[in-house]
Scaffold this active site. Sequence first.
Site, PDB file in Angstrom:
ATOM      1  N   CYS B 162       0.803  -1.219   0.000  1.00 25.48           N
ATOM      2  CA  CYS B 162       0.000   0.000   0.000  1.00 25.48           C
ATOM      3  C   CYS B 162       0.838   1.273   0.000  1.00 25.48           C
ATOM      4  O   CYS B 162       0.287   2.369  -0.073  1.00 25.48           O
ATOM      5  CB  CYS B 162      -0.948  -0.013   1.190  1.00 25.48           C
ATOM      6  SG  CYS B 162      -1.972  -1.479   1.174  1.00 25.48           S
ATOM      7  N   HIS B 294      -3.273   8.137   5.507  1.00 28.03           N
ATOM      8  CA  HIS B 294      -3.423   6.776   4.991  1.00 28.03           C
ATOM      9  C   HIS B 294      -4.863   6.327   5.306  1.00 28.03           C
ATOM     10  O   HIS B 294      -5.513   5.771   4.452  1.00 28.03           O
ATOM     11  CB  HIS B 294      -2.374   5.858   5.622  1.00 28.03           C
ATOM     12  CG  HIS B 294      -2.314   4.514   4.984  1.00 28.03           C
ATOM     13  ND1 HIS B 294      -2.155   4.354   3.619  1.00 28.03           N
ATOM     14  CD2 HIS B 294      -2.411   3.257   5.498  1.00 28.03           C
ATOM     15  CE1 HIS B 294      -2.165   3.062   3.333  1.00 28.03           C
ATOM     16  NE2 HIS B 294      -2.315   2.376   4.449  1.00 28.03           N
ATOM     17  N   GLU B 305      -2.132   5.934  13.245  1.00 27.34           N
ATOM     18  CA  GLU B 305      -1.749   7.097  12.432  1.00 27.34           C
ATOM     19  C   GLU B 305      -1.982   8.388  13.202  1.00 27.34           C
ATOM     20  O   GLU B 305      -1.170   9.319  13.145  1.00 27.34           O
ATOM     21  CB  GLU B 305      -2.544   7.093  11.112  1.00 27.34           C
ATOM     22  CG  GLU B 305      -2.126   8.236  10.173  1.00 27.34           C
ATOM     23  CD  GLU B 305      -2.714   8.079   8.776  1.00 27.34           C
ATOM     24  OE1 GLU B 305      -3.656   7.280   8.597  1.00 27.34           O
ATOM     25  OE2 GLU B 305      -2.214   8.772   7.868  1.00 27.34           O
TER      26      GLU B 305
END
Lengths: 88, 404
Positions: B162, B294, B305
């Site tokens: 990713c 993300h 995150e």
Amino acid sequence: MSTPQEIEAGVFEEIANELKIEAAELRVDTKISELEASSLSVMEIIFAIEERFNIELPYSANDLAGLQSLGQIVEAVENTLQSNANTA
Amino acid sequence: MRRVVVTGMGVVSSIGNDRETFWDSLKSGRSGMRRVGTEYGDPAPVPIVADALDFDPAPWVSESRIGLMDRFAVMGVAAARQALDDAGLAVTPESAPRIATIFGNGGGGYVILDESYRRLYQDGKTRVHPLMIPKAMPNAVSSGIAMELGFKGPNYTVSTACASSNHAIGQAYWAVRSGVADAAMTGGCEALLAHGVLKAWAAMRVVGRDVCRPFAKSRTGMILAEGGGAYLLEELEAAKARGARIYGEIVGFGMSADAKDLVAPDVDGCARAMQSALDDAALSPEEVQYINAHGTGTLANDATETKAIRQVFGAQADRLAVSSTKSMHGHALGGAGGIEFAAVLMALTQGILPPTISLDEPDPECDLDYIPHAARKADIDVAVSNAFAFGGLNAVVAARRVDS
């Protein structure tokens, strides 16, 4: 269909195999979090249990509420087997 | 050091197969997610996907080449053609060897692999398509771009799950900055919506049973998507000299490895990638105003995150705006950063920050300004795009507005 005792023994055996511990150490009120299992081990355990009983368990890595104790996993296996038997 | 600007862009996604449509969707908070029927197998391997159903490569990819590529590469080449046309850069015998192609892709030709193995194992056929191998190779996309557009410079595909697109954009940025190339086509793409692959994703138990709700208390996981984005990078003075439109300047690139868990993200690893991008750009945290997160919508990513952003940005974390556009276009995996860089550049040029939709009630663990529900007007100078991959590989790109 397996008896509740057989299901519990089968679930405990798969968990013990994956985590390299003795099944005798496991109880229905043992929490997965107490077993120091990584997120990967939990996935592998669920997979092994699904393979053993040929079922799909309603487990999501994003929703751990339902399957926190070993008793809850045993119960989920029983319920899934029962519901599969009813629809068969 | 040479300065590097973006002069062209192209997008393929569930919410638009060109830059204008994509940006209109982001601005208006339109979702590309839909409930799956039996088209990916019966019963459906996942409940919801964000596929680019109306993607038609015909305007952008020559007919003879479409048949030589799997869906992911066709999407990448289509986006690259859009970006080159958008930039209006002439490719000449002199310039071609100085134009690099550095593209991201996570899985290669999953669709043709799935189809081919089904023929062999299920349908009892004895043959597969003779071009299965070159169609399935991940670098089919960067090779396809070179052949279709005539770029003869350095060319490779980056495959870091990713984070593929962001790694590629960063590598292309550094290649032009250092003088290895005068221009570069970069970005990334992914198309892996096929029965076997979707079953594999479902087996990981990270796929949402509802729409993607990044940072929400009620989030149930990621929604798999397809598509990608492509960007033509040029050296600033050369771009100015030919009167090119400039979408923004890439000013920093950072990467890191968690060196920890195969799938669980790590606060420290994510933070080090962001810090590294700021250091590369010589930016202070106070200069950053927007982060395209993300933001996958999984339990683990969004909280991790958020903590990583707090760790890097300190007090600035409460002032900056953060959104996950995956709430609209879904998670295109290796193509995700490619799609999301378009959101970053459009935010810089248009002064509008795309929202995080479906964020009804934030998770208490997720306590930043996520631009919930609706886009917001805000003139910003600096924005950052995050990408964190399975395997613990992180890549972060920083971009700055360029006033024309």
